[in-house]
Design a protein around this motif. Structure first.
Motif, short mmCIF file in Angstrom:
data_model
loop_
_atom_site.label_atom_id
_atom_site.label_comp_id
_atom_site.label_asym_id
_atom_site.label_seq_id
_atom_site.Cartn_x
_atom_site.Cartn_y
_atom_site.Cartn_z
N LEU A 23 0.83 -1.21 0.00
CA LEU A 23 0.00 0.00 0.00
C LEU A 23 0.87 1.25 0.00
O LEU A 23 0.59 2.21 -0.74
CB LEU A 23 -0.92 0.00 1.22
CG LEU A 23 -2.15 -0.91 1.16
CD1 LEU A 23 -2.82 -0.97 2.53
CD2 LEU A 23 -3.15 -0.40 0.11
N MET A 24 1.91 1.26 0.81
CA MET A 24 2.80 2.42 0.88
C MET A 24 3.49 2.66 -0.46
O MET A 24 3.56 3.80 -0.95
CB MET A 24 3.84 2.21 1.98
CG MET A 24 3.25 2.09 3.37
SD MET A 24 4.47 1.47 4.58
CE MET A 24 5.73 2.72 4.46
N ALA A 25 3.97 1.58 -1.07
CA ALA A 25 4.65 1.71 -2.35
C ALA A 25 3.71 2.23 -3.43
O ALA A 25 4.08 3.09 -4.24
CB ALA A 25 5.24 0.36 -2.76
N CYS A 26 2.48 1.74 -3.44
CA CYS A 26 1.52 2.17 -4.45
C CYS A 26 1.16 3.64 -4.29
O CYS A 26 0.97 4.36 -5.27
CB CYS A 26 0.26 1.31 -4.38
SG CYS A 26 0.48 -0.36 -5.01
N GLY A 27 1.06 4.12 -3.04
CA GLY A 27 0.81 5.53 -2.82
C GLY A 27 1.93 6.40 -3.37
O GLY A 27 1.68 7.44 -4.01
N ALA A 28 3.17 5.97 -3.16
CA ALA A 28 4.31 6.73 -3.67
C ALA A 28 4.33 6.73 -5.20
O ALA A 28 4.61 7.77 -5.83
CB ALA A 28 5.62 6.13 -3.13
N VAL A 29 4.03 5.59 -5.79
CA VAL A 29 3.99 5.50 -7.26
C VAL A 29 2.91 6.41 -7.82
O VAL A 29 3.11 7.12 -8.81
CB VAL A 29 3.76 4.03 -7.69
CG1 VAL A 29 3.42 3.94 -9.18
CG2 VAL A 29 5.00 3.19 -7.37
#
Length: 404
Positions: free
Chosen positions: A290-296
């Protein structure tokens, strides 16, 4: 001993056929954004009115989502999906005859009533048919169905079917007819397969059982963070997808290429839907994902802001789609795996997520339109969407901390 994926062939078949309810929904839902520039001229809308219309379906979720989720948990996913499809199909037919903003707004709200049953019925269907650790992949299946509907309306509905049928009103009418026909077929299938009979005891509609279920769901700490993530996901998804064709047209693209370029957002969203939950479940990394997708997603929206109509905006659209697409199935797959929620309260939990989350779904497109009216630019609204992506990163970090 747990069954392999091959052992769930019948269940996957039911989910795939049920996913067509999402395909039809997203086609009729986003037929308005696909034709938004034409409808603005035909009906005489301001950008603020257009933004309100684009956000009208999410607005419906705010008062109805929690009740709809509770109802799905008790009625069952099969009959709930059938009712939802019939309601939004009839609403789409009514939209084809709406003469102005007030009538368009009212029937679009009715479309949203039917949409709630699909949004909560499909996670419930997966929760009934699959164990909690196997919900990621079937959740991706129905989300691909949703993305297919969005892609079809932008890539085929607007540039091909609309002109062939004679404009936006005939497209609305016939897509509504198709939805109603599918809804009747799904009802037959769900009764034949006995889907709703697979549910565990649910306590019925007694006031005490409903109060207890709501207490468990509303006070759940981890679920509250998922609600925050869901709100930002819907802000991003509806805000960008609802305005992207019009934004690209304002930068000089013709309507056909603008719609087809928007379909890139949907195609990349599908990539995120298919890859992120599969990898997250394989390595047990749903919360870091979830954190990675938010950054992307943040990086992607930034690319849309500065990209004009050249290669940079295309990259930004694709990157945003992957990030938002990755968030979507995780928001739906996490609740059945939370202690105290499980399959029994999946509908209520997802209803809670969307009851609050669709505030983001409404304000996303509304703010983009209102800020454009106020400033003459799409940049302030897109900046709001980019900020939402950063909130996903922060909430995902807090969710990970609670897990530890």
């Amino acid at each position: 001993m747990s069954r392999s994926s091959a052992g769930y062939r019948r269940e996957y078949g039911l989910v795939a056929f049920g996913a067509l309810s999402y395909t039809c929904l997203m086609f009729v839902w986003f037929s308005l954004p696909a034709y938004l520039s034409v409808i603005i001229d035909d009906v005489g809308l301001s950008s603020t009115q257009a933004g309100i219309l684009t956000g009208a379906v999410p607005l419906t979720y705010i008062p109805l989502a929690l009740f709809s989720g509770v109802a799905v948990d008790r009625i069952g996913p099969g009959r709930s999906l059938a009712a939802g499809v019939l309601i939004y199909g009839i609403a789409q037919i009514a939209r084809s005859f709406a003469p102005g903003f007030p009538s368009l707004f009212v029937v679009t709200l009715l479309l949203g009533v039917g949409a709630t049953a699909i949004t909560f019925g499909l996670p419930k269907l997966v929760g009934v048919l699959f164990p909690p650790e196997r919900t990621g992949r079937p959740s991706a299946v129905y989300l691909v169905g949703a993305s297919t509907g969005s892609a079809l309306v932008f890539a085929v509905g607007r540039p091909v079917l609309g002109p062939w049928l004679g404009g936006w009103r005939p497209l609305f009418f016939w897509s509504g007819v198709v939805a109603v026909a599918y809804g009747l077929v799904w009802l037959v299938v769900t009764l034949w397969a006995g889907i709703d009979e697979r549910m565990d005891g649910d306590g019925g509609f007694s006031l005490e059982s409903i109060r207890e279920d709501l207490r468990l769901v509303l006070s759940h700490r981890e679920l509250q963070l998922v609600v925050v993530i869901g709100t930002m996901y819907l802000l991003l998804n509806h805000g960008l997808q609802g305005w992207l064709p019009t934004l690209l047209e304002s930068r000089g693209l013709a309507a056909g290429p603008a719609g087809q370029t928007t379909s890139l957002l949907v195609a990349s969203y599908v990539i995120g839907v298919l890859t992120v939950p599969e990898l997250a479940d394989r390595y047990g990394l749903r919360r870091p994902a979830l954190m990675a997708c938010g950054a992307v997603a943040f990086v992607g929206v930034a690319g849309v802001i500065v990209g004009g109509t050249g290669p940079q905006v295309l990259v930004g659209i694709v990157v945003t789609g992957i990030g938002v697409g990755g968030i979507s199935p995780l928001v739906r797959a996490i609740p059945p795996d939370l202690e105290g929620i499980g399959a029994r309260l999946t509908g209520t939990a997802v209803g809670f997520i969307f009851a609050v989350g669709e505030l983001g779904g409404f304000f996303g497109p509304m703010l983009v339109g209102a800020l454009r009216d106020a400033t003459g630019s799409f940049v302030p609204g897109l900046t709001v969407l980019a900020t939402g992506a950063l909130v996903v990163v922060a909430a995902g970090a807090a969710l990970r901390k609670l897990e530890r």
